[in-house]
Write a protein that holds these residues in place. Structure first.
Motif, PDB file in Angstrom:
ATOM      1  N   LEU A  37       0.852  -1.195   0.000  1.00 52.56           N
ATOM      2  CA  LEU A  37       0.000   0.000   0.000  1.00 52.56           C
ATOM      3  C   LEU A  37       0.887   1.245   0.000  1.00 52.56           C
ATOM      4  CD1 LEU A  37      -2.668  -1.092   2.651  1.00 52.56           C
ATOM      5  CD2 LEU A  37      -2.953  -1.002   0.177  1.00 52.56           C
ATOM      6  N   PRO A  38       0.415   2.337  -0.611  1.00 50.93           N
ATOM      7  CA  PRO A  38       1.252   3.547  -0.690  1.00 50.93           C
ATOM      8  C   PRO A  38       1.471   4.144   0.698  1.00 50.93           C
ATOM      9  CG  PRO A  38      -0.983   4.017  -1.432  1.00 50.93           C
ATOM     10  CD  PRO A  38      -0.912   2.530  -1.221  1.00 50.93           C
ATOM     11  N   LEU A  49     -12.804  -5.730   7.683  1.00 51.17           N
ATOM     12  CA  LEU A  49     -11.856  -5.096   6.754  1.00 51.17           C
ATOM     13  C   LEU A  49     -11.666  -5.978   5.511  1.00 51.17           C
ATOM     14  CD1 LEU A  49      -9.768  -3.016   5.881  1.00 51.17           C
ATOM     15  CD2 LEU A  49      -8.128  -4.057   7.458  1.00 51.17           C
ATOM     16  N   ALA A  77     -14.780  -5.672   3.372  1.00 53.41           N
ATOM     17  CA  ALA A  77     -14.889  -4.370   2.704  1.00 53.41           C
ATOM     18  C   ALA A  77     -13.954  -4.316   1.498  1.00 53.41           C
ATOM     19  CB  ALA A  77     -14.571  -3.244   3.689  1.00 53.41           C
ATOM     20  N   LEU A  78     -12.766  -4.915   1.632  1.00 56.83           N
ATOM     21  CA  LEU A  78     -11.819  -4.953   0.521  1.00 56.83           C
ATOM     22  C   LEU A  78     -12.340  -5.839  -0.604  1.00 56.83           C
ATOM     23  CD1 LEU A  78      -8.497  -5.233   2.485  1.00 56.83           C
ATOM     24  CD2 LEU A  78      -8.886  -3.609   0.639  1.00 56.83           C
ATOM     25  N   LEU A  89     -15.222  -4.135  -2.464  1.00 58.64           N
ATOM     26  CA  LEU A  89     -14.992  -2.832  -3.102  1.00 58.64           C
ATOM     27  C   LEU A  89     -15.086  -2.875  -4.619  1.00 58.64           C
ATOM     28  CD1 LEU A  89     -14.036   0.132  -2.543  1.00 58.64           C
ATOM     29  CD2 LEU A  89     -11.744  -0.682  -3.061  1.00 58.64           C
ATOM     30  N   ARG A  90     -14.268  -3.756  -5.210  1.00 60.67           N
ATOM     31  CA  ARG A  90     -14.155  -3.727  -6.659  1.00 60.67           C
ATOM     32  C   ARG A  90     -15.315  -4.417  -7.345  1.00 60.67           C
ATOM     33  NH1 ARG A  90      -8.821  -1.982  -7.823  1.00 60.67           N
ATOM     34  NH2 ARG A  90      -9.183  -2.417 -10.001  1.00 60.67           N
ATOM     35  N   ILE A 143     -15.096   7.863  -9.264  1.00 61.95           N
ATOM     36  CA  ILE A 143     -15.702   6.613  -8.824  1.00 61.95           C
ATOM     37  C   ILE A 143     -17.222   6.625  -8.956  1.00 61.95           C
ATOM     38  CG2 ILE A 143     -13.897   5.801  -7.276  1.00 61.95           C
ATOM     39  CD1 ILE A 143     -15.293   7.234  -4.998  1.00 61.95           C
ATOM     40  N   LEU A 162      -9.237  11.616  -5.614  1.00 61.50           N
ATOM     41  CA  LEU A 162      -9.218  12.365  -4.361  1.00 61.50           C
ATOM     42  C   LEU A 162      -9.210  13.869  -4.609  1.00 61.50           C
ATOM     43  CD1 LEU A 162      -6.835  10.334  -2.034  1.00 61.50           C
ATOM     44  CD2 LEU A 162      -9.237  10.876  -1.641  1.00 61.50           C
ATOM     45  N   GLN A 175      -6.233   9.979 -13.963  1.00 61.93           N
ATOM     46  CA  GLN A 175      -5.634   8.805 -13.323  1.00 61.93           C
ATOM     47  C   GLN A 175      -4.124   8.799 -13.511  1.00 61.93           C
ATOM     48  OE1 GLN A 175      -8.026   5.415 -14.619  1.00 61.93           O
ATOM     49  NE2 GLN A 175      -9.492   5.814 -12.981  1.00 61.93           N
ATOM     50  N   LEU A 192     -14.991   0.866   3.361  1.00 60.55           N
ATOM     51  CA  LEU A 192     -13.583   0.483   3.392  1.00 60.55           C
ATOM     52  C   LEU A 192     -12.751   1.555   4.085  1.00 60.55           C
ATOM     53  CD1 LEU A 192     -11.312  -1.424   2.737  1.00 60.55           C
ATOM     54  CD2 LEU A 192     -11.163  -0.415   0.450  1.00 60.55           C
ATOM     55  N   ARG A 227      -6.893   7.836   1.462  1.00 59.84           N
ATOM     56  CA  ARG A 227      -5.858   7.638   0.449  1.00 59.84           C
ATOM     57  C   ARG A 227      -5.679   6.142   0.143  1.00 59.84           C
ATOM     58  NH1 ARG A 227      -0.681   7.329   1.079  1.00 59.84           N
ATOM     59  NH2 ARG A 227      -0.780   7.881   3.277  1.00 59.84           N
ATOM     60  N   LEU A 228      -5.662   5.305   1.203  1.00 64.21           N
ATOM     61  CA  LEU A 228      -5.516   3.867   0.997  1.00 64.21           C
ATOM     62  C   LEU A 228      -6.701   3.319   0.209  1.00 64.21           C
ATOM     63  CD1 LEU A 228      -4.215   2.745   4.526  1.00 64.21           C
ATOM     64  CD2 LEU A 228      -2.893   2.976   2.409  1.00 64.21           C
ATOM     65  N   THR A 229      -7.904   3.813   0.551  1.00 64.78           N
ATOM     66  CA  THR A 229      -9.116   3.335  -0.119  1.00 64.78           C
ATOM     67  C   THR A 229      -9.082   3.685  -1.607  1.00 64.78           C
ATOM     68  OG1 THR A 229     -10.349   3.636   1.924  1.00 64.78           O
ATOM     69  CG2 THR A 229     -11.629   3.454  -0.111  1.00 64.78           C
ATOM     70  N   PHE A 230      -8.710   4.923  -1.919  1.00 65.94           N
ATOM     71  CA  PHE A 230      -8.688   5.334  -3.322  1.00 65.94           C
ATOM     72  C   PHE A 230      -7.567   4.630  -4.078  1.00 65.94           C
ATOM     73  CE2 PHE A 230     -11.838   8.639  -4.298  1.00 65.94           C
ATOM     74  CZ  PHE A 230     -12.487   8.632  -3.093  1.00 65.94           C
ATOM     75  N   HIS A 231      -6.491   4.290  -3.359  1.00 64.67           N
ATOM     76  CA  HIS A 231      -5.464   3.466  -3.997  1.00 64.67           C
ATOM     77  C   HIS A 231      -6.057   2.109  -4.396  1.00 64.67           C
ATOM     78  CE1 HIS A 231      -1.791   1.132  -4.598  1.00 64.67           C
ATOM     79  NE2 HIS A 231      -2.327   0.243  -3.805  1.00 64.67           N
ATOM     80  N   CYS A 232      -6.829   1.521  -3.487  1.00 64.17           N
ATOM     81  CA  CYS A 232      -7.419   0.204  -3.771  1.00 64.17           C
ATOM     82  C   CYS A 232      -8.403   0.273  -4.943  1.00 64.17           C
ATOM     83  CB  CYS A 232      -8.129  -0.346  -2.533  1.00 64.17           C
ATOM     84  SG  CYS A 232      -6.980  -0.822  -1.234  1.00 64.17           S
ATOM     85  N   LEU A 233      -8.953   1.452  -5.204  1.00 67.21           N
ATOM     86  CA  LEU A 233      -9.881   1.596  -6.328  1.00 67.21           C
ATOM     87  C   LEU A 233      -9.171   1.555  -7.673  1.00 67.21           C
ATOM     88  CD1 LEU A 233     -12.286   4.346  -4.998  1.00 67.21           C
ATOM     89  CD2 LEU A 233     -12.942   2.082  -5.788  1.00 67.21           C
ATOM     90  N   VAL A 234      -7.913   2.024  -7.712  1.00 68.66           N
ATOM     91  CA  VAL A 234      -7.213   2.070  -8.997  1.00 68.66           C
ATOM     92  C   VAL A 234      -6.107   1.020  -9.097  1.00 68.66           C
ATOM     93  CG1 VAL A 234      -7.747   4.486  -9.450  1.00 68.66           C
ATOM     94  CG2 VAL A 234      -5.680   3.926  -8.180  1.00 68.66           C
ATOM     95  N   ALA A 235      -5.762   0.377  -7.988  1.00 67.42           N
ATOM     96  CA  ALA A 235      -4.724  -0.665  -8.006  1.00 67.42           C
ATOM     97  C   ALA A 235      -5.222  -1.868  -8.805  1.00 67.42           C
ATOM     98  CB  ALA A 235      -4.387  -1.079  -6.579  1.00 67.42           C
ATOM     99  N   PRO A 236      -4.299  -2.728  -9.306  1.00 67.31           N
ATOM    100  CA  PRO A 236      -4.747  -3.952  -9.977  1.00 67.31           C
ATOM    101  C   PRO A 236      -5.690  -4.740  -9.060  1.00 67.31           C
ATOM    102  CG  PRO A 236      -2.378  -3.692 -10.202  1.00 67.31           C
ATOM    103  CD  PRO A 236      -2.837  -2.622  -9.251  1.00 67.31           C
ATOM    104  N   ARG A 237      -6.764  -5.210  -9.640  1.00 62.58           N
ATOM    105  CA  ARG A 237      -7.779  -5.906  -8.865  1.00 62.58           C
ATOM    106  C   ARG A 237      -7.214  -7.071  -8.068  1.00 62.58           C
ATOM    107  NH1 ARG A 237     -13.698  -6.306 -10.733  1.00 62.58           N
ATOM    108  NH2 ARG A 237     -14.532  -7.665  -9.138  1.00 62.58           N
ATOM    109  N   VAL A 261      -5.674  -6.114  -4.635  1.00 61.00           N
ATOM    110  CA  VAL A 261      -6.677  -5.855  -3.601  1.00 61.00           C
ATOM    111  C   VAL A 261      -7.238  -7.179  -3.097  1.00 61.00           C
ATOM    112  CG1 VAL A 261      -8.847  -4.691  -3.084  1.00 61.00           C
ATOM    113  CG2 VAL A 261      -7.224  -3.636  -4.661  1.00 61.00           C
TER     114      VAL A 261
END
Lengths: 199, 199
Positions: free
Chosen positions: A18-19, A44, A47-48, A51-52, A64, A90, A109, B11, B28-38, B41
């Protein structure tokens, strides 16, 4: 002999991807999950996992959305003639908090960064051009970050969109509200001078 | 009108319950998970879901274990007569990295903190006393943190274990290796003086 079971190593490795989460933080989060109530860890995980499944980028602006369009593109009271271009989702939330903008967005993006191998083709520039070519847009406000990548992206967009006849502007640079002149860096002060306005 | 879909809010709320993760970081972590490779996540979700299935506290020392006992308690080359008492499992890893200790551990899973409603009954003190009563232990080294809660816990343990006849010691306080005297806080300097040794 390895003291830490593989399942623990695995979770620490995933947290570490994670960043902004370094190896120490990843380990701390993992060990927290070991002693936290089991339900909270499961919430948690759920929720993960969820999400997608339900959330995807908006089909028009890449913010989103749960359905085809995001809440902004689907809102008939937003002005589709004015597009604010941002680097990521964001940024949309930050601009919405200001309440200053009544148009719609375009989420690139990313930003152009040759060092990281990110050119115009790796971000959603073509999609923006297609929206302009479809007509009905009179103004593009470039709200990329005031850093090297954001500036490069803004300049690229200004050139690329010059032929469309659409007004292209850039958010003002200057001193942030509530800050001190004495603590501002040189570039911020220089830009604040360059952008000075009559009062 | 809410711009952020409920799955995203959910999330962010769960991330925000992790220690050291504030609302901004959670977002920030949540929005990362939205654009990260599925897949990435999904791997994090799976690692979380799996964690508590295969890993539990060691039945003897409460360090992490995959079976009944942890890798340290199950190791016949560790000396079971010497128990190092720590606040949590991460402390075990730090002490193991030093390579200075060949005994076994006891993880209290917390420290005494009346303000937070944590007394001796809320941490694993009784379990430690039971280990001593079972016999075969000659030394207890208290390695709780050098802060208010850790000190209170160390003093409580010293009193509680006084009648057992077991030697109880506390890790030394002083200047950390590689640090500067001029940057040390007053309490650290005071303790370094109090604990000074002939050279």
């Amino acid at each position: 002999m390895n003291l830490v079971p593989p399942a623990v190593e695995r979770l620490a490795a995933e947290f570490g991807r994670l960043p902004g989460v370094g190896p120490k933080t990843a380990q701390r989060l993992t060990f927290h999950c070991l002693v936290a109530p089991r339900e909270s860890v499961e919430r948690l995980a759920a929720a993960l996992a969820e999400l997608r499944g339900s959330v995807r980028p908006c089909g028009r602006c890449y913010f989103i959305a749960e359905g085809e369009l995001c809440g902004i593109c689907a809102n008939p009271r937003r002005d589709p003639a004015s597009i604010c271009v941002v680097e990521d989702a964001l940024d949309v939330l930050a601009i919405e908090r200001s309440g200053e903008f009544g148009g719609v967005y375009h989420v690139l993006q990313g930003a152009i960064s040759p060092i990281d191998g990110v050119g115009p083709a790796q971000i959603r520039v073509d999609e923006l051009v297609q929206r302009l070519e479809a007509g009905g847009v009179s103004e593009v406000i470039v709200a990329t970050d005031p850093d090297v990548e954001g500036e490069a992206t803004a300049h690229y967009l200004a050139e690329r969109l010059a032929s469309t006849g659409v007004t292209v502007s850039r958010l003002a640079h200057g001193l942030p509200a509530g800050s001190n002149v004495q603590y501002a860096d040189e570039l911020t002060v220089a830009r604040a001078f360059a952008g000075r306005r009559a009062i």
